[in-house]
Design a protein around this motif. Structure first.
Motif, mmCIF file in Angstrom:
data_model
loop_
_atom_site.group_PDB
_atom_site.id
_atom_site.type_symbol
_atom_site.label_atom_id
_atom_site.label_comp_id
_atom_site.label_asym_id
_atom_site.label_seq_id
_atom_site.Cartn_x
_atom_site.Cartn_y
_atom_site.Cartn_z
ATOM 1 N N LYS A 168 0.856 -1.174 0.000
ATOM 2 C CA LYS A 168 0.000 0.000 0.000
ATOM 3 C C LYS A 168 0.899 1.234 0.000
ATOM 4 O O LYS A 168 2.021 1.212 0.506
ATOM 5 N N ARG A 169 0.398 2.296 -0.576
ATOM 6 C CA ARG A 169 1.206 3.499 -0.742
ATOM 7 C C ARG A 169 1.454 4.172 0.613
ATOM 8 O O ARG A 169 0.511 4.531 1.324
ATOM 9 N N LEU A 170 2.717 4.325 0.955
ATOM 10 C CA LEU A 170 3.094 5.056 2.164
ATOM 11 C C LEU A 170 4.502 5.577 2.018
ATOM 12 O O LEU A 170 5.274 5.102 1.176
ATOM 13 N N THR A 171 4.841 6.564 2.817
ATOM 14 C CA THR A 171 6.186 7.145 2.785
ATOM 15 C C THR A 171 6.736 7.218 4.200
ATOM 16 O O THR A 171 6.031 7.620 5.132
ATOM 17 N N LEU A 172 8.000 6.829 4.330
ATOM 18 C CA LEU A 172 8.700 6.878 5.613
ATOM 19 C C LEU A 172 9.808 7.912 5.527
ATOM 20 O O LEU A 172 10.566 7.937 4.552
ATOM 21 N N ILE A 173 9.902 8.753 6.517
ATOM 22 C CA ILE A 173 11.058 9.641 6.650
ATOM 23 C C ILE A 173 11.916 9.098 7.783
ATOM 24 O O ILE A 173 11.434 8.907 8.910
ATOM 25 N N VAL A 174 13.158 8.840 7.456
ATOM 26 C CA VAL A 174 14.072 8.170 8.388
ATOM 27 C C VAL A 174 15.180 9.114 8.797
ATOM 28 O O VAL A 174 15.776 9.799 7.955
ATOM 29 N N ARG A 175 15.464 9.116 10.080
ATOM 30 C CA ARG A 175 16.575 9.910 10.612
ATOM 31 C C ARG A 175 17.298 9.090 11.669
ATOM 32 O O ARG A 175 16.655 8.511 12.538
ATOM 33 N N ASN A 176 18.620 9.036 11.554
ATOM 34 C CA ASN A 176 19.439 8.268 12.497
ATOM 35 C C ASN A 176 18.964 6.825 12.620
ATOM 36 O O ASN A 176 18.953 6.240 13.717
ATOM 37 N N GLY A 177 18.583 6.254 11.501
ATOM 38 C CA GLY A 177 18.230 4.835 11.477
ATOM 39 C C GLY A 177 16.842 4.500 11.979
ATOM 40 O O GLY A 177 16.479 3.315 12.036
ATOM 41 N N HIS A 178 16.047 5.501 12.353
ATOM 42 C CA HIS A 178 14.709 5.254 12.873
ATOM 43 C C HIS A 178 13.665 6.047 12.077
ATOM 44 O O HIS A 178 13.964 7.109 11.542
ATOM 45 N N ILE A 179 12.460 5.525 12.044
ATOM 46 C CA ILE A 179 11.381 6.169 11.304
ATOM 47 C C ILE A 179 10.873 7.356 12.108
ATOM 48 O O ILE A 179 10.346 7.211 13.205
ATOM 49 N N GLU A 180 11.047 8.526 11.535
ATOM 50 C CA GLU A 180 10.705 9.778 12.204
ATOM 51 C C GLU A 180 9.286 10.235 11.864
ATOM 52 O O GLU A 180 8.605 10.845 12.695
#
Length: 207
Positions: A168-180
Motif C-alpha cells: 500500500k502506498r506510504l512514505t517513511l522519513i528516516v533519521r538516524n536509522g529510525h522512522i521519524e
C-alpha cells in the motif's frame, strides 16, 4: 502529444488495447482511508537488510549515511505496453504510482537541498523497475522488495490483486536509522512530493 484515432487503429491490437496515460490521474479516484496499517511504524528502527537496486547494487537502508532518508513505497507502476490489473482504478490508493514517482523525480534537487536522500520501493522485480526508471528518467534508486524482506520486517501494509501482493502506498522519513515520520494514507499521489517537502521544511535538520 495526443494520438489520433487513425494512428491508434494502425497500432498492433495488444498495444492499442493497453494504451493508457499513466502520467495522469483519472477523475473521481476513490480516496484511501486510514485502516491503521501504518500506526506501528513511527519510531521503529530500519532493519539491517539489503535490497537490490535499479543501479545494480545492493542497498542497506540502515547504513545510508544521510541526514534524512525518504522512502516512498508504492504498489506498482504501470507500463505503456501492458494492461493494468482489472479494476485497478477502483481500488482506493492503487492508481497513481507513475505520477507520484514523477513528482519525486521533478523535486529531486529540492529534496536534496533539504538534506534528504530519496528511495522508491515496491514488490516488483528489479528488471521491471529498471524499465520504469529508464523510461521516466528517474534520478534516484528504486529498490525491489520482491521477496518481502522489508515488508515482513516492518510489517508494511499490503493488498492482493490478480495473485500479486503489493505494498500500500506510504512514505517513511528516516533519521538516524529510525522512522521519524509516516505518511499514510497518501492522496492524491501526484501531489505527495510537495507534501513531503513541506514537512521537511517545517522540521529542518540542523547541520
Amino acid at each position: 502529444m495526443t494520438m489520433s484515432r487513425r494512428n491508434i487503429l494502425k497500432m498492433p491490437l495488444v498495444l492499442a488495447m493497453t494504451q493508457t496515460n499513466l502520467t495522469q490521474l483519472p477523475a473521481n479516484l476513490p480516496r484511501p482511508k486510514d485502516d491503521g496499517g501504518a500506526r506501528h511504524l513511527k519510531g521503529m528502527a530500519i532493519p539491517d537488510l539489503a535490497l537490490p537496486s535499479t543501479s545494480g547494487r545492493q542497498v542497506n537502508l540502515s547504513t545510508i549515511n544521510a541526514p534524512r532518508i525518504v522512502i516512498y513505497a508504492y504498489p506498482m507502476t504501470g507500463r505503456p505496453d501492458r494492461q493494468l490489473p482489472q479494476g485497478w482504478d477502483d481500488i482506493p490508493g492503487a492508481r497513481g504510482c507513475t505520477p507520484e514517482t514523477c513528482g519525486f523525480r521533478d523535486h529531486h534537487k529540492d529534496l536534496a537541498a533539504l538534506h534528504a536522500e530519496v528511495f522508491g520501493v515496491s514488490t516488483q522485480s528489479t528488471e521491471y523497475q529498471q524499465e520504469m526508471v529508464k523510461r521516466l528518467e528517474v534520478p534516484f534508486e528504486v529498490l525491489s522488495d520482491e521477496h518481502f524482506a522489508l515488508t515482513r520486517a516492518l510489517k508494511l501494509p499490503t493488498f492482493t490483486v490478480e495473485g500479486m501482493t503489493l505494498l500500500k502506498r506510504l512514505t517513511l522519513i528516516v533519521r538516524n536509522g529510525h522512522i521519524e515520520q509516516v505518511f499514510y494514507p497518501i492522496f492524491p499521489p501526484d501531489k505527495h512530493a510537495d507534501e513531503v517537502i513541506a514537512w521537511l521544511k517545517k522540521h529542518p535538520v540542523k547541520m
